[in-house]
Scaffold this motif. Structure first.
Motif, PDB file in Angstrom:
ATOM      1  N   PHE A 131       0.846  -1.187   0.000  1.00  0.00           N
ATOM      2  CA  PHE A 131       0.000   0.000   0.000  1.00  0.00           C
ATOM      3  C   PHE A 131       0.882   1.238   0.000  1.00  0.00           C
ATOM      4  O   PHE A 131       2.067   1.181   0.309  1.00  0.00           O
ATOM      5  N   SER A 132       0.282   2.356  -0.353  1.00  0.00           N
ATOM      6  CA  SER A 132       0.941   3.652  -0.181  1.00  0.00           C
ATOM      7  C   SER A 132      -0.114   4.675   0.202  1.00  0.00           C
ATOM      8  O   SER A 132      -1.276   4.576  -0.206  1.00  0.00           O
ATOM      9  N   ILE A 133       0.300   5.622   1.011  1.00  0.00           N
ATOM     10  CA  ILE A 133      -0.564   6.711   1.470  1.00  0.00           C
ATOM     11  C   ILE A 133       0.206   8.002   1.257  1.00  0.00           C
ATOM     12  O   ILE A 133       1.389   8.085   1.602  1.00  0.00           O
ATOM     13  N   THR A 134      -0.444   8.986   0.690  1.00  0.00           N
ATOM     14  CA  THR A 134       0.171  10.293   0.480  1.00  0.00           C
ATOM     15  C   THR A 134      -0.810  11.358   0.953  1.00  0.00           C
ATOM     16  O   THR A 134      -1.997  11.293   0.629  1.00  0.00           O
ATOM     17  N   PHE A 135      -0.317  12.308   1.734  1.00  0.00           N
ATOM     18  CA  PHE A 135      -1.153  13.432   2.136  1.00  0.00           C
ATOM     19  C   PHE A 135      -0.290  14.660   2.339  1.00  0.00           C
ATOM     20  O   PHE A 135       0.932  14.583   2.408  1.00  0.00           O
ATOM     21  N   GLN A 136      -0.945  15.790   2.416  1.00  0.00           N
ATOM     22  CA  GLN A 136      -0.273  17.080   2.489  1.00  0.00           C
ATOM     23  C   GLN A 136      -0.500  17.714   3.863  1.00  0.00           C
ATOM     24  O   GLN A 136      -1.638  17.853   4.293  1.00  0.00           O
ATOM     25  N   LEU A 137       0.577  18.081   4.537  1.00  0.00           N
ATOM     26  CA  LEU A 137       0.460  18.860   5.764  1.00  0.00           C
ATOM     27  C   LEU A 137       0.087  20.296   5.382  1.00  0.00           C
ATOM     28  O   LEU A 137       0.296  20.707   4.235  1.00  0.00           O
ATOM     29  N   PRO A 138      -0.447  21.083   6.312  1.00  0.00           N
ATOM     30  CA  PRO A 138      -0.933  22.422   5.968  1.00  0.00           C
ATOM     31  C   PRO A 138       0.109  23.408   5.428  1.00  0.00           C
ATOM     32  O   PRO A 138      -0.258  24.395   4.802  1.00  0.00           O
ATOM     33  N   GLY A 139       1.387  23.151   5.659  1.00  0.00           N
ATOM     34  CA  GLY A 139       2.396  24.101   5.188  1.00  0.00           C
ATOM     35  C   GLY A 139       3.754  23.448   5.037  1.00  0.00           C
ATOM     36  O   GLY A 139       3.928  22.255   5.306  1.00  0.00           O
ATOM     37  N   PRO A 140       4.757  24.229   4.616  1.00  0.00           N
ATOM     38  CA  PRO A 140       6.112  23.697   4.444  1.00  0.00           C
ATOM     39  C   PRO A 140       6.723  23.314   5.786  1.00  0.00           C
ATOM     40  O   PRO A 140       6.358  23.840   6.828  1.00  0.00           O
ATOM     41  N   VAL A 141       7.666  22.356   5.727  1.00  0.00           N
ATOM     42  CA  VAL A 141       8.277  21.824   6.942  1.00  0.00           C
ATOM     43  C   VAL A 141       9.787  21.750   6.780  1.00  0.00           C
ATOM     44  O   VAL A 141      10.321  21.795   5.679  1.00  0.00           O
TER      45      VAL A 141
END
Length: 163
Positions: A131-141
């Motif tokens: 499996f793979s999961i991709t998501f975006q945090l609210p801002g740059p890190v």
């Protein structure tokens, strides 16, 4: 939740993207480029591929929460039945994109334990496979400032400093 049948067609519902977060289910043979193209158009989405996208039995792989403090982001991802071995990885890009890959080991028809073979009568856990999961945090890190813990309870918890 929005289901895209084939990311190769480029069918991204712009109204859905404007509405906020979305969950996109990818075919099991999705390429990284196809995944990136879809996720770029749905920056507040979650991309699931492989056994995480099946979701037809058992607890879903990839259910998550995201939190924010003044200087960091916290995310928790449910990964029931996922092996913590060399196949598991969690990477974060400087733009805040989180990539999780692994293998689920539950939900199979036959289980070999302690030199015995069990034919499972019920299979309520997530299906086995990659499996793979991709998501975006609210801002740059600052992706160098990432601390993660994958507990025995099947929860991946990560804290990453904001940039």
């Amino acid at each position: 939740m929005h289901k895209v049948e084939s990311p190769t067609r480029g069918d991204v519902d712009t109204k859905a993207a404007e509405a906020g977060s979305s969950m996109v289910f990818f075919p099991s043979q999705t390429t990284q480029k196809e995944l990136d193209d879809i996720m770029d158009s749905a920056r507040n989405g979650i991309g699931l591929a492989g056994s995480a996208a099946v979701g037809n039995v058992g607890p879903i792989v990839g259910a998550m929460d995201i939190g924010e403090s003044d200087d960091a982001y916290l995310f928790r991802v449910s990964l029931p039945g996922v092996s913590r071995d060399e196949n598991f990885s969690c990477d974060i890009d400087p733009d805040g994109t989180v990539f999780i890959k692994g293998v689920t080991t539950t939900g199979e028809n036959t289980v070999c334990k302690h030199s015995q073979i069990f034919r499972m009568q019920t299979r309520n856990l997530c299906p086995p496979g990659h499996f793979s999961i991709t998501f975006q945090l609210p801002g740059p890190v600052d992706h160098q400032q990432f601390k993660g813990n994958f507990g025995i309870d099947g929860m991946l918890e990560g804290i990453v400093k904001k940039r």
